[in-house]
Design an enzyme around this catalytic site. Structure first.
Site, PDB file in Angstrom:
ATOM      1  N   SER A 205     -39.390  58.520 -20.767  1.00  0.00           N
ATOM      2  CA  SER A 205     -39.253  57.153 -19.880  1.00  0.00           C
ATOM      3  C   SER A 205     -38.014  56.574 -20.007  1.00  0.00           C
ATOM      4  CB  SER A 205     -40.410  56.260 -20.643  1.00  0.00           C
ATOM      5  OG  SER A 205     -40.401  56.333 -21.997  1.00  0.00           O
ATOM      6  N   LYS A 206     -37.347  56.684 -21.399  1.00  0.00           N
ATOM      7  CA  LYS A 206     -36.040  56.022 -21.516  1.00  0.00           C
ATOM      8  C   LYS A 206     -35.201  57.175 -22.035  1.00  0.00           C
ATOM      9  CE  LYS A 206     -37.196  53.534 -25.730  1.00  0.00           C
ATOM     10  NZ  LYS A 206     -38.375  54.147 -25.980  1.00  0.00           N
ATOM     11  N   ASP A 207     -33.693  56.899 -22.224  1.00  0.00           N
ATOM     12  CA  ASP A 207     -33.138  58.066 -22.590  1.00  0.00           C
ATOM     13  C   ASP A 207     -33.379  58.461 -24.144  1.00  0.00           C
ATOM     14  OD1 ASP A 207     -31.496  57.391 -20.350  1.00  0.00           O
ATOM     15  OD2 ASP A 207     -29.643  56.507 -21.100  1.00  0.00           O
ATOM     16  N   TYR A 208     -33.269  59.724 -23.948  1.00  0.00           N
ATOM     17  CA  TYR A 208     -33.814  60.505 -25.503  1.00  0.00           C
ATOM     18  C   TYR A 208     -32.632  60.804 -26.370  1.00  0.00           C
ATOM     19  CZ  TYR A 208     -36.238  64.093 -27.923  1.00  0.00           C
ATOM     20  OH  TYR A 208     -36.579  64.975 -28.911  1.00  0.00           O
ATOM     21  N   THR A 222     -31.946  59.691 -18.543  1.00  0.00           N
ATOM     22  CA  THR A 222     -32.984  59.758 -17.650  1.00  0.00           C
ATOM     23  C   THR A 222     -32.294  59.292 -16.231  1.00  0.00           C
ATOM     24  OG1 THR A 222     -33.262  57.292 -18.006  1.00  0.00           O
ATOM     25  CG2 THR A 222     -34.782  58.810 -18.941  1.00  0.00           C
TER      26      THR A 222
END
Ligand code: GLU
Length: 451
Positions: A205-208, A222
């Site tokens: 869902s968000k930058d990892y 993302t």
């Protein structure tokens, strides 16, 4: 019935990799079936829409080569249509106006009770009991339609045959089906795509950013356009994204768009989410980079050279070609090819201290002199023929190769040494060799770096 599909982003942020996959699957189905791919902008949430997000979405789709045949339709410009359909809903007796204190009237759809099922093209027969769900607001007190209502109206009005979207909409689908039925419309075929997962199995869902195997930090953005900035080719990202939840049914992985179109079907979309394996994307990007003709590769790399503050005009097809096998993203090129791309001397002090020793000075001068006698074209072979014998007199390339390399490139790592010299060019190589020798001599034999 001709296939009509739509990609329906809300312009509230960057186009997510998952959104790109949804768009791609719509596009592939339309192409496969000779149908129509429609772009619809779901911009009824005044508070969350931004012009930047909208521009970013079309930029991302264009960059990925995901075309649309109709639209973009903007929901914010279709308010009269929703008003018409609101009146229609009211007439069926299934919609009613409700006073929202202090705000005005909202049109609400009275949901039927019970379980609603459908035949999902990805999941098979699924459904949900919506008895406990609150009635569905269709038109808000500000006069704007809600997502669920506008979606059903538009999908009916645009004669959409297949709704392909993320699993995150599974909870909306039964309510939308109830709405189709109340309005006397036939629901489209639904295909819900499983969400893409991070390497650790969490939702993408968000930058990892997390330590992966061996302690290496794994970073997975993302936003689609981040991948452009990081030096991925759109065709590689597109190919990679296609395989996050779909396979052609055989072992093929690297596929052209036409090959994907030919092999595409919703039946081959997996019902379980795939993990985003960035190592695999890097590998695939490398495959696409190597497959480019040299000049095309140089062309794609030049913006990254400029971005790094180096001279893109110095990135000839020849120079680029020497690094084409050695990089996985275009962003890696400027550092690797730095010695060819700038006239400003930059030197790794440790490499200079180690290799530009007093003993090397005379060899460097002789190599410079030998290069003066090499004609055109200034190829690796011609350089080798001239420099080889000089190196031999000084103990061979094992003894003086690194000194030559550091003098010519400023670093201890570069392609094969004769090729390196050829890439730098005759005049620049000579000047750099002489300058290095001078520095060594000036320092009275204490090594080149400590000037
Ligand atoms: N605007 C919705 C989204 O971005 C579209 C959902 C749909 O395709 O129905 O998630």
């Amino acid at each position: 019935m001709p296939v009509r599909v739509r990609f329906a982003p809300s312009p509230t942020g960057d186009l997510h990799v998952g959104g790109a996959r949804t768009a791609l699957y719509n596009f592939l189905l339309a192409r496969r079936e000779g149908g129509v791919h429609i772009l619809r902008i779901e911009d009824t949430d005044q508070a969350r829409n931004t012009a930047t997000a909208l521009a970013g979405i079309s930029e991302s789709l264009r960059w990925l080569g995901i075309a649309w045949d109709e639209g973009p339709y903007y929901q914010s410009r279709r308010l009269p249509l929703y008003r018409e359909w609101a009146a229609r809903l009211e007439k069926t007796g299934r919609g009613y106006w409700r006073e929202d204190p202090g705000k005005g009237r909202a049109l609400v759809f009275r949901l039927p009770g019970g379980r609603i099922e459908w035949e999902d093209a990805v999941h098979g027969r699924i459904g949900r009991d919506i008895s406990g769900d609150p009635d569905l607001v269709c038109v808000k007190s500000d006069g704007f339609p809600t997502y669920n209502f506008a979606c059903v109206v538009d999908d009916s009005d645009l004669r959409i045959t297949h709704v392909i979207r993320g699993d995150d909409h599974l909870s909306n689908t039964p309510k939308q089906i109830a709405l189709y039925e109340a309005l006397g419309e036939k629901p489209p075929t639904f295909a819900h795509l499983p969400l893409i997962l991070n390497p650790d199995g969490s939702k993408m869902s968000k930058d990892y950013k997390k330590k992966g195997q061996g302690g290496k930090v794994v970073e997975i953005p993302t936003g689609v356009l981040r991948y452009r900035a990081l030096g991925y080719l759109p065709e590689a990202l597109r190919n990679f994204v296609a395989l996050l939840g779909w396979s052609p049914g055989d072992e093929r992985e690297v596929m052209t768009l036409d090959e994907m179109v030919a092999a595409y079907s919703l039946g081959r979309v997996k019902s379980v989410g795939g993990r985003f394996d960035i190592e695999k994307l890097d590998w695939m990007n490398g495959v696409y980079l190597r497959a480019l003709p040299r000049e095309a590769f140089a062309e794609r790399a030049r913006p990254f050279v400029a971005e790094a503050g180096l001279d893109p005009a110095l990135l000839t097809a020849e120079v680029a070609g020497a690094f084409q096998e050695k990089i996985r993203t275009l962003a890696e090129l400027p550092e690797k090819a730095r010695f060819c791309l700038s006239d400003a001397a930059s030197e790794d002090p440790a490499a200079a201290a180690r290799h530009l020793t007093p003993a090397a000075a005379s060899a460097l001068r002789e190599v410079a002199a030998a290069l003066g006698g090499v004609g055109t074209p200034f190829t690796a072979e011609a350089v080798g023929a001239a420099v080889g014998p000089v190196a031999e007199r000084h103990g061979g390339l094992k003894a003086v190769g690194q000194a030559i390399r550091v003098a010519v490139t400023g670093s201890a790592a570069s392609p094969e040494i004769f090729l390196t010299i050829a890439l730098v060019g005759r005049e620049r190589a000579i000047a750099r060799l002489r300058a290095a020798a001078e520095r060594i001599e000036r320092n009275g034999g204490t090594g080149g770096a400590r000037a």
